[in-house]
Write a protein that holds these residues in place. Structure first.
Motif, PDB file in Angstrom:
ATOM      1  N   MET A   1     -20.231  13.492   8.103  1.00  0.00           N
ATOM      2  CA  MET A   1     -21.583  13.392   7.574  1.00  0.00           C
ATOM      3  C   MET A   1     -21.550  13.770   6.101  1.00  0.00           C
ATOM      4  O   MET A   1     -20.982  14.784   5.737  1.00  0.00           O
ATOM      5  N   GLN A   2     -22.171  12.945   5.283  1.00  0.00           N
ATOM      6  CA  GLN A   2     -22.185  13.213   3.859  1.00  0.00           C
ATOM      7  C   GLN A   2     -23.286  14.200   3.504  1.00  0.00           C
ATOM      8  O   GLN A   2     -23.018  15.296   3.071  1.00  0.00           O
ATOM      9  N   ALA A   3     -24.534  13.792   3.666  1.00  0.00           N
ATOM     10  CA  ALA A   3     -25.668  14.669   3.384  1.00  0.00           C
ATOM     11  C   ALA A   3     -26.703  14.461   4.470  1.00  0.00           C
ATOM     12  O   ALA A   3     -26.812  13.376   5.044  1.00  0.00           O
ATOM     13  N   LEU A   4     -27.460  15.495   4.727  1.00  0.00           N
ATOM     14  CA  LEU A   4     -28.535  15.445   5.708  1.00  0.00           C
ATOM     15  C   LEU A   4     -29.833  15.733   4.987  1.00  0.00           C
ATOM     16  O   LEU A   4     -29.953  16.733   4.285  1.00  0.00           O
ATOM     17  N   GLY A   5     -30.796  14.840   5.124  1.00  0.00           N
ATOM     18  CA  GLY A   5     -32.122  15.049   4.549  1.00  0.00           C
ATOM     19  C   GLY A   5     -33.137  15.189   5.652  1.00  0.00           C
ATOM     20  O   GLY A   5     -33.056  14.498   6.676  1.00  0.00           O
ATOM     21  N   LEU A   6     -34.085  16.081   5.458  1.00  0.00           N
ATOM     22  CA  LEU A   6     -35.120  16.332   6.459  1.00  0.00           C
ATOM     23  C   LEU A   6     -36.487  16.315   5.788  1.00  0.00           C
ATOM     24  O   LEU A   6     -36.659  16.909   4.717  1.00  0.00           O
ATOM     25  N   ILE A   7     -37.427  15.613   6.399  1.00  0.00           N
ATOM     26  CA  ILE A   7     -38.821  15.655   5.961  1.00  0.00           C
ATOM     27  C   ILE A   7     -39.653  15.980   7.184  1.00  0.00           C
ATOM     28  O   ILE A   7     -39.632  15.250   8.177  1.00  0.00           O
ATOM     29  N   GLU A   8     -40.386  17.095   7.122  1.00  0.00           N
ATOM     30  CA  GLU A   8     -41.243  17.527   8.228  1.00  0.00           C
ATOM     31  C   GLU A   8     -42.696  17.313   7.835  1.00  0.00           C
ATOM     32  O   GLU A   8     -43.130  17.777   6.784  1.00  0.00           O
ATOM     33  N   THR A   9     -43.432  16.598   8.679  1.00  0.00           N
ATOM     34  CA  THR A   9     -44.820  16.274   8.383  1.00  0.00           C
ATOM     35  C   THR A   9     -45.727  16.700   9.531  1.00  0.00           C
ATOM     36  O   THR A   9     -45.270  16.983  10.632  1.00  0.00           O
ATOM     37  N   VAL A  10     -47.023  16.684   9.248  1.00  0.00           N
ATOM     38  CA  VAL A  10     -48.022  16.823  10.294  1.00  0.00           C
ATOM     39  C   VAL A  10     -48.492  15.410  10.606  1.00  0.00           C
ATOM     40  O   VAL A  10     -49.004  14.709   9.738  1.00  0.00           O
ATOM     41  N   GLY A  11     -48.267  14.970  11.837  1.00  0.00           N
ATOM     42  CA  GLY A  11     -48.716  13.659  12.274  1.00  0.00           C
ATOM     43  C   GLY A  11     -47.652  12.587  12.162  1.00  0.00           C
ATOM     44  O   GLY A  11     -46.797  12.606  11.289  1.00  0.00           O
ATOM     45  N   TYR A  12     -47.735  11.641  13.083  1.00  0.00           N
ATOM     46  CA  TYR A  12     -46.747  10.590  13.182  1.00  0.00           C
ATOM     47  C   TYR A  12     -46.889   9.551  12.068  1.00  0.00           C
ATOM     48  O   TYR A  12     -45.907   9.081  11.516  1.00  0.00           O
ATOM     49  N   SER A  13     -48.107   9.176  11.720  1.00  0.00           N
ATOM     50  CA  SER A  13     -48.284   8.164  10.677  1.00  0.00           C
ATOM     51  C   SER A  13     -47.790   8.679   9.332  1.00  0.00           C
ATOM     52  O   SER A  13     -47.231   7.909   8.535  1.00  0.00           O
ATOM     53  N   THR A  14     -47.949   9.945   9.077  1.00  0.00           N
ATOM     54  CA  THR A  14     -47.426  10.532   7.845  1.00  0.00           C
ATOM     55  C   THR A  14     -45.906  10.460   7.845  1.00  0.00           C
ATOM     56  O   THR A  14     -45.286  10.116   6.831  1.00  0.00           O
ATOM     57  N   LYS A  35     -40.037  15.712  17.367  1.00  0.00           N
ATOM     58  CA  LYS A  35     -41.481  15.859  17.523  1.00  0.00           C
ATOM     59  C   LYS A  35     -41.752  17.217  18.159  1.00  0.00           C
ATOM     60  O   LYS A  35     -41.172  17.542  19.188  1.00  0.00           O
ATOM     61  N   VAL A  36     -42.645  17.984  17.532  1.00  0.00           N
ATOM     62  CA  VAL A  36     -42.976  19.307  18.037  1.00  0.00           C
ATOM     63  C   VAL A  36     -44.486  19.459  18.030  1.00  0.00           C
ATOM     64  O   VAL A  36     -45.123  19.298  16.980  1.00  0.00           O
ATOM     65  N   ILE A  37     -45.055  19.745  19.170  1.00  0.00           N
ATOM     66  CA  ILE A  37     -46.493  20.011  19.226  1.00  0.00           C
ATOM     67  C   ILE A  37     -46.695  21.485  18.912  1.00  0.00           C
ATOM     68  O   ILE A  37     -46.027  22.349  19.457  1.00  0.00           O
ATOM     69  N   GLY A  38     -47.603  21.761  17.998  1.00  0.00           N
ATOM     70  CA  GLY A  38     -47.896  23.140  17.665  1.00  0.00           C
ATOM     71  C   GLY A  38     -47.788  23.461  16.192  1.00  0.00           C
ATOM     72  O   GLY A  38     -48.166  24.530  15.767  1.00  0.00           O
ATOM     73  N   ASP A 130     -43.667   4.386  25.697  1.00  0.00           N
ATOM     74  CA  ASP A 130     -44.246   5.722  25.710  1.00  0.00           C
ATOM     75  C   ASP A 130     -43.274   6.702  25.090  1.00  0.00           C
ATOM     76  O   ASP A 130     -42.062   6.578  25.242  1.00  0.00           O
ATOM     77  N   THR A 131     -43.803   7.705  24.398  1.00  0.00           N
ATOM     78  CA  THR A 131     -42.927   8.710  23.826  1.00  0.00           C
ATOM     79  C   THR A 131     -42.407   9.616  24.918  1.00  0.00           C
ATOM     80  O   THR A 131     -43.079   9.850  25.925  1.00  0.00           O
ATOM     81  N   ASP A 132     -41.219  10.121  24.717  1.00  0.00           N
ATOM     82  CA  ASP A 132     -40.584  11.010  25.687  1.00  0.00           C
ATOM     83  C   ASP A 132     -41.230  12.383  25.574  1.00  0.00           C
ATOM     84  O   ASP A 132     -41.012  13.099  24.632  1.00  0.00           O
ATOM     85  N   LYS A 133     -42.049  12.733  26.546  1.00  0.00           N
ATOM     86  CA  LYS A 133     -42.796  14.005  26.508  1.00  0.00           C
ATOM     87  C   LYS A 133     -41.880  15.219  26.591  1.00  0.00           C
ATOM     88  O   LYS A 133     -42.212  16.274  26.129  1.00  0.00           O
ATOM     89  N   SER A 134     -40.689  15.043  27.154  1.00  0.00           N
ATOM     90  CA  SER A 134     -39.804  16.188  27.342  1.00  0.00           C
ATOM     91  C   SER A 134     -38.934  16.477  26.131  1.00  0.00           C
ATOM     92  O   SER A 134     -38.253  17.469  26.087  1.00  0.00           O
ATOM     93  N   SER A 135     -38.968  15.618  25.102  1.00  0.00           N
ATOM     94  CA  SER A 135     -38.031  15.800  23.982  1.00  0.00           C
ATOM     95  C   SER A 135     -38.597  16.667  22.891  1.00  0.00           C
ATOM     96  O   SER A 135     -37.986  16.883  21.886  1.00  0.00           O
ATOM     97  N   GLY A 136     -39.740  17.143  22.984  1.00  0.00           N
ATOM     98  CA  GLY A 136     -40.261  17.896  21.857  1.00  0.00           C
ATOM     99  C   GLY A 136     -41.056  19.003  22.311  1.00  0.00           C
ATOM    100  O   GLY A 136     -41.576  19.840  21.873  1.00  0.00           O
TER     101      GLY A 136
END
Length: 136
Positions: A1-14, A35-38, A130-136
């Motif tokens: 892996m060269q570089a890892l970038g992360l962007i965390e947002t509120v909401g899926y459309s964002t 995906k994390v609820i909370g 459907d989104t996987d409810k158990s993954s987040g």
């Protein structure tokens, strides 16, 4: 892996707006989604990018800029060379699975569920969109 970038947002459309701008801005690959609820009582979505360091930095900057026009960005970060423990043990938990790009009738690209999984889901009456409810 060269570089890892992360962007965390509120909401899926964002998050989708951030991801779209990021991959258009630089030669990076979306390698995962979390995906994390909370997060502030909403759905928090983190998009994971992979590529060379300069491309990932550029992509994350473009993604953050686009996301801020749509909604709220919680955090963004670039790890220049993620340690093998991170790449090998943490990231697979959020890796995009069973998706591959296809060209649609209008000449655009979209992601589609692996045809084998789609067939299995149809046989078992499961909606693979459907989104996987158990993954987040």
């Amino acid at each position: 892996m060269q570089a890892l970038g992360l962007i965390e947002t509120v909401g899926y459309s964002t998050a989708v707006s951030a991801a779209d701008a990021a991959v258009k801005a630089a030669d990076v690959e979306i390698v995962g989604i979390e995906k994390v609820i909370g997060v502030e009582s909403y759905l928090g979505v983190t998009i994971h990018f992979n590529g060379d360091v300069a491309a990932v930095k550029s992509a994350v900057d473009a993604g953050v800029s686009a996301a801020e026009r749509i909604g709220k960005v919680i955090s963004a970060h670039v790890i220049p060379r993620a340690h093998s423990e991170v790449a090998g043990k943490l990231l697979p938990n959020f890796k995009l699975k069973d998706m591959h790009p296809v060209n649609d009738a209008q000449g655009g690209n979209r992601l589609e569920v692996n045809p084998n999984r789609k067939k299995q889901a149809k046989e078992s009456n499961v909606n693979v969109n459907d989104t996987d409810k158990s993954s987040g």
